[in-house]
Design a protein around this motif. Structure first.
Motif, PDB file in Angstrom:
ATOM      1  N   LEU A  75      35.504  11.159  44.011  1.00  0.00           N
ATOM      2  CA  LEU A  75      36.280   9.924  43.911  1.00  0.00           C
ATOM      3  C   LEU A  75      35.894   8.931  45.001  1.00  0.00           C
ATOM      4  CD1 LEU A  75      38.644   8.526  42.412  1.00  0.00           C
ATOM      5  CD2 LEU A  75      40.171   9.543  44.106  1.00  0.00           C
ATOM      6  N   THR A  76      35.508   9.453  46.158  1.00  0.00           N
ATOM      7  CA  THR A  76      35.138   8.602  47.285  1.00  0.00           C
ATOM      8  C   THR A  76      33.933   7.738  46.963  1.00  0.00           C
ATOM      9  OG1 THR A  76      36.040  10.165  48.870  1.00  0.00           O
ATOM     10  CG2 THR A  76      34.415   8.643  49.708  1.00  0.00           C
ATOM     11  N   ASP A  77      32.998   8.258  46.164  1.00  0.00           N
ATOM     12  CA  ASP A  77      31.839   7.471  45.781  1.00  0.00           C
ATOM     13  C   ASP A  77      32.183   6.408  44.752  1.00  0.00           C
ATOM     14  OD1 ASP A  77      29.707   8.336  47.383  1.00  0.00           O
ATOM     15  OD2 ASP A  77      29.427  10.144  46.187  1.00  0.00           O
ATOM     16  N   VAL A  78      33.435   6.396  44.282  1.00  0.00           N
ATOM     17  CA  VAL A  78      33.890   5.395  43.324  1.00  0.00           C
ATOM     18  C   VAL A  78      34.840   4.398  43.983  1.00  0.00           C
ATOM     19  CG1 VAL A  78      35.066   5.013  41.115  1.00  0.00           C
ATOM     20  CG2 VAL A  78      33.618   7.039  41.438  1.00  0.00           C
ATOM     21  N   VAL A  79      35.832   4.885  44.747  1.00  0.00           N
ATOM     22  CA  VAL A  79      36.857   3.991  45.309  1.00  0.00           C
ATOM     23  C   VAL A  79      36.614   3.647  46.774  1.00  0.00           C
ATOM     24  CG1 VAL A  79      38.569   4.929  43.710  1.00  0.00           C
ATOM     25  CG2 VAL A  79      38.406   5.860  46.024  1.00  0.00           C
ATOM     26  N   GLY A  80      35.701   4.350  47.430  1.00  0.00           N
ATOM     27  CA  GLY A  80      35.427   4.048  48.826  1.00  0.00           C
ATOM     28  C   GLY A  80      35.898   5.117  49.781  1.00  0.00           C
ATOM     29  N   ARG A  81      35.298   5.112  50.985  1.00  0.00           N
ATOM     30  CA  ARG A  81      35.573   6.152  51.969  1.00  0.00           C
ATOM     31  C   ARG A  81      36.930   5.943  52.665  1.00  0.00           C
ATOM     32  NH1 ARG A  81      30.978   7.149  49.266  1.00  0.00           N
ATOM     33  NH2 ARG A  81      29.046   6.857  50.431  1.00  0.00           N
ATOM     34  N   ARG A  82      37.237   4.688  52.949  1.00  0.00           N
ATOM     35  CA  ARG A  82      38.381   4.362  53.807  1.00  0.00           C
ATOM     36  C   ARG A  82      39.709   4.822  53.194  1.00  0.00           C
ATOM     37  NH1 ARG A  82      41.962   0.047  54.452  1.00  0.00           N
ATOM     38  NH2 ARG A  82      42.489  -0.381  56.626  1.00  0.00           N
ATOM     39  N   ALA A  83      39.996   4.377  51.985  1.00  0.00           N
ATOM     40  CA  ALA A  83      41.272   4.712  51.348  1.00  0.00           C
ATOM     41  C   ALA A  83      41.393   6.215  51.119  1.00  0.00           C
ATOM     42  CB  ALA A  83      41.396   3.962  50.025  1.00  0.00           C
ATOM     43  N   ALA A  84      40.275   6.849  50.733  1.00  0.00           N
ATOM     44  CA  ALA A  84      40.317   8.285  50.456  1.00  0.00           C
ATOM     45  C   ALA A  84      40.625   9.090  51.714  1.00  0.00           C
ATOM     46  CB  ALA A  84      38.994   8.743  49.848  1.00  0.00           C
ATOM     47  N   LEU A  85      40.055   8.690  52.856  1.00  0.00           N
ATOM     48  CA  LEU A  85      40.287   9.428  54.091  1.00  0.00           C
ATOM     49  C   LEU A  85      41.726   9.254  54.573  1.00  0.00           C
ATOM     50  CD1 LEU A  85      39.121  11.250  56.248  1.00  0.00           C
ATOM     51  CD2 LEU A  85      38.345   9.217  57.493  1.00  0.00           C
ATOM     52  N   ILE A  86      42.248   8.036  54.477  1.00  0.00           N
ATOM     53  CA  ILE A  86      43.634   7.792  54.888  1.00  0.00           C
ATOM     54  C   ILE A  86      44.598   8.604  54.015  1.00  0.00           C
ATOM     55  CG2 ILE A  86      45.459   6.045  55.019  1.00  0.00           C
ATOM     56  CD1 ILE A  86      43.250   4.019  55.786  1.00  0.00           C
ATOM     57  N   PHE A  87      44.368   8.602  52.711  1.00  0.00           N
ATOM     58  CA  PHE A  87      45.217   9.393  51.811  1.00  0.00           C
ATOM     59  C   PHE A  87      45.145  10.877  52.155  1.00  0.00           C
ATOM     60  CE2 PHE A  87      45.355  12.116  48.036  1.00  0.00           C
ATOM     61  CZ  PHE A  87      46.658  11.903  47.635  1.00  0.00           C
ATOM     62  N   SER A  88      43.952  11.363  52.462  1.00  0.00           N
ATOM     63  CA  SER A  88      43.773  12.775  52.802  1.00  0.00           C
ATOM     64  C   SER A  88      44.609  13.160  54.013  1.00  0.00           C
ATOM     65  CB  SER A  88      42.289  13.061  53.065  1.00  0.00           C
ATOM     66  OG  SER A  88      42.096  14.367  53.548  1.00  0.00           O
ATOM     67  N   GLY A 118      44.523  17.821  50.072  1.00  0.00           N
ATOM     68  CA  GLY A 118      44.154  16.740  50.986  1.00  0.00           C
ATOM     69  C   GLY A 118      43.149  17.167  52.016  1.00  0.00           C
ATOM     70  N   LEU A 119      43.320  18.380  52.542  1.00  0.00           N
ATOM     71  CA  LEU A 119      42.402  18.877  53.557  1.00  0.00           C
ATOM     72  C   LEU A 119      40.972  18.974  53.037  1.00  0.00           C
ATOM     73  CD1 LEU A 119      44.592  21.673  55.130  1.00  0.00           C
ATOM     74  CD2 LEU A 119      43.421  19.899  56.434  1.00  0.00           C
ATOM     75  N   GLY A 120      40.821  19.361  51.770  1.00  0.00           N
ATOM     76  CA  GLY A 120      39.489  19.568  51.225  1.00  0.00           C
ATOM     77  C   GLY A 120      38.620  18.331  51.265  1.00  0.00           C
ATOM     78  N   GLY A 121      39.225  17.168  51.149  1.00  0.00           N
ATOM     79  CA  GLY A 121      38.438  15.950  51.156  1.00  0.00           C
ATOM     80  C   GLY A 121      38.141  15.388  52.522  1.00  0.00           C
ATOM     81  N   CYS A 122      38.833  15.861  53.543  1.00  0.00           N
ATOM     82  CA  CYS A 122      38.749  15.223  54.862  1.00  0.00           C
ATOM     83  C   CYS A 122      37.342  15.276  55.452  1.00  0.00           C
ATOM     84  CB  CYS A 122      39.757  15.879  55.797  1.00  0.00           C
ATOM     85  SG  CYS A 122      39.807  15.133  57.444  1.00  0.00           S
ATOM     86  N   VAL A 123      36.761  16.477  55.544  1.00  0.00           N
ATOM     87  CA  VAL A 123      35.463  16.624  56.197  1.00  0.00           C
ATOM     88  C   VAL A 123      34.346  15.901  55.453  1.00  0.00           C
ATOM     89  CG1 VAL A 123      33.667  18.289  56.801  1.00  0.00           C
ATOM     90  CG2 VAL A 123      36.028  18.684  57.518  1.00  0.00           C
TER      91      VAL A 123
END
Length: 409
Positions: A75-88, A118-123
């Motif tokens: 999903l990060t390659d679609v919506v961007g790194r920033r929002a995905a990391l904050i949500f995680s 959420g943890l799975g996407g963080c790293v």
């Protein structure tokens, strides 16, 4: 999506590494927290817990991490790194806090599963973002630098376990683990920029990109062999990381060491990891990442085998330190190699799927340790089993395709 900060990305570039480092630190807390509290939960018979049911709780959390890495990384390659990391960070911090008030092993296991999403996407998200802001030829050091946060978090958890468990009890470990997000999340919302490479690719390919396209890209243009080899090496690496961090204290207690010493060895294991990360990052940036990763897996396997031998106290601390130096940074070198291999349009997908498949190894590591403990043979056979896992990791890295898997960012 989280609103962007008014300042431009260039003005906020200096925040990328420290904010990603702090996010990864919280992930590192979760790496060790269960291993720290398990001896107490078992001794006090909380919820009637046994090694078998503890393994189930650990496994559900890791299954959540696997699903989270696969989904959020893509999903990060679609919506961007920033929002995905904050949500995680928001999701896993909140759910980790709730573990402190779990009324049963079932509820505890469900919370661990949801936090794992959420943890799975963080790293993978953090590595993708830092890689894309690092100087050319320096992505190895950048990746290993933020991954020191993973083990600083693990060390802080071990220290907290020594200080908090005897006086305040196990619920406080989860309360203290979720609290830092109250400071980190507002800072990320204000200062964390979006990846410049992601924005450039998104602008050029608007309407053409999507999750399935990003995944298919992992098998195009000669990448298939490298992708499969990365998945296997990540599986082996995370099997080592989670197996040892979950069960090392209990295995050492079975070997005759008191709880304080067992937790001290867990702390030593992660101190060794930090030293290994700093060294391996420098070597990886000299163009030797393939050889360094193979050597790290093999050396880690050798020192895990050494731990099966009864050593004096100084000797066992030294052996655990060196094992941590090589075992844990071997897995981070896999991430570095992956981040260097794929182009920007599917870099986070490559990292997410490597981490996601690797999380299946993270499931197997605690299961293996729990099975050996239940059978009464965790010491010394657990160390032999994990040593073999390290050898398989080295073989997988040796099979990574060339030259496709040696692109620069």
């Amino acid at each position: 999506m989280v609103a962007a900060n008014e300042a431009g990305p260039a003005a906020r570039a200096g925040w990328v590494v420290p904010l990603c480092w702090c996010a990864v630190l919280l992930d590192g807390f979760d790496l060790v927290v269960l291993g720290s509290v398990l001896p107490v939960l078992l001794d006090q018979h909380v919820w009637g817990l046994t090694p078998a049911t503890a393994s189930v709780a650990s496994t559900l959390g890791l299954v959540g991490m696997a699903i989270g890495a696969l989904a959020i990384g893509t999903l990060t390659d679609v919506v961007g790194r920033r929002a995905a990391l904050i949500f995680s960070v928001i999701s896993f911090s909140l759910l980790t806090t709730l573990c402190a008030v779990a009324p049963s092993v079932l509820v505890f296991s469900v919370l661990r599963f949801l936090a794992g999403l959420g943890l799975g996407g963080c790293v993978p998200i953090a590595i993708a973002l830092v890689t894309e802001y690092s100087r050319p030829g320096r992505n190895g050091a950048a990746t290993t630098t933020i991954m020191t946060g993973y083990h600083v978090g693990a060390i802080l958890t071990a220290v907290l376990g020594i200080a908090v468990l005897p006086s305040l009890g196990w619920p406080w470990m989860f309360l203290l683990g979720g609290g830092p997000a109250l400071v980190l999340v507002p800072l990320m919302i204000r200062y964390l920029p979006e990846s410049r490479q992601f924005e450039a690719v998104d602008a050029e390919n608007a309407g053409l990109r999507g999750g399935l396209s990003a995944v298919r890209g992992l098998f195009r243009d000669g990448f298939a062999r490298s992708t499969l080899a990365f998945w296997v090496s990540s599986f082996m690496g995370l099997m080592l990381v989670y197996g040892l961090n979950t069960w090392l204290p209990e295995i050492m207690r079975v070997a005759g060491y008191p709880l304080g010493t067992a937790l001290g060895l867990l702390l030593t294991l992660n101190l060794g990891a930090i030293a290994g990360l700093l060294l391996s990052g420098v070597l990886a940036d000299r163009g030797r990442i393939r050889q360094v990763a193979i050597g790290w897996f093999i050396t880690g396997a050798l020192f895990l085998a050494v731990l099966s031998i009864r050593l004096p106290e100084v000797g066992v601390y030294a052996a655990v330190f060196v094992a941590g130096c090589f075992v844990f940074s071997a897995q981070v070198l896999v991430y570095t190699y992956v981040g260097r291999s794929y182009p920007a349009p599917n870099r986070a997908t490559g990292l997410g799927w490597s981490a996601g498949v690797g999380r299946l190894g993270a499931v197997c590591g605690p299961l293996l340790g729990g099975a050996l403990l239940t059978a009464g043979i965790a010491y010394p056979w657990g160390f032999y089993a994990f040593a073999v896992v390290g050898v398989f990791g080295a073989i997988a890295i040796a099979l990574v395709g060339r030259p496709e898997a040696e692109r620069s960012t």
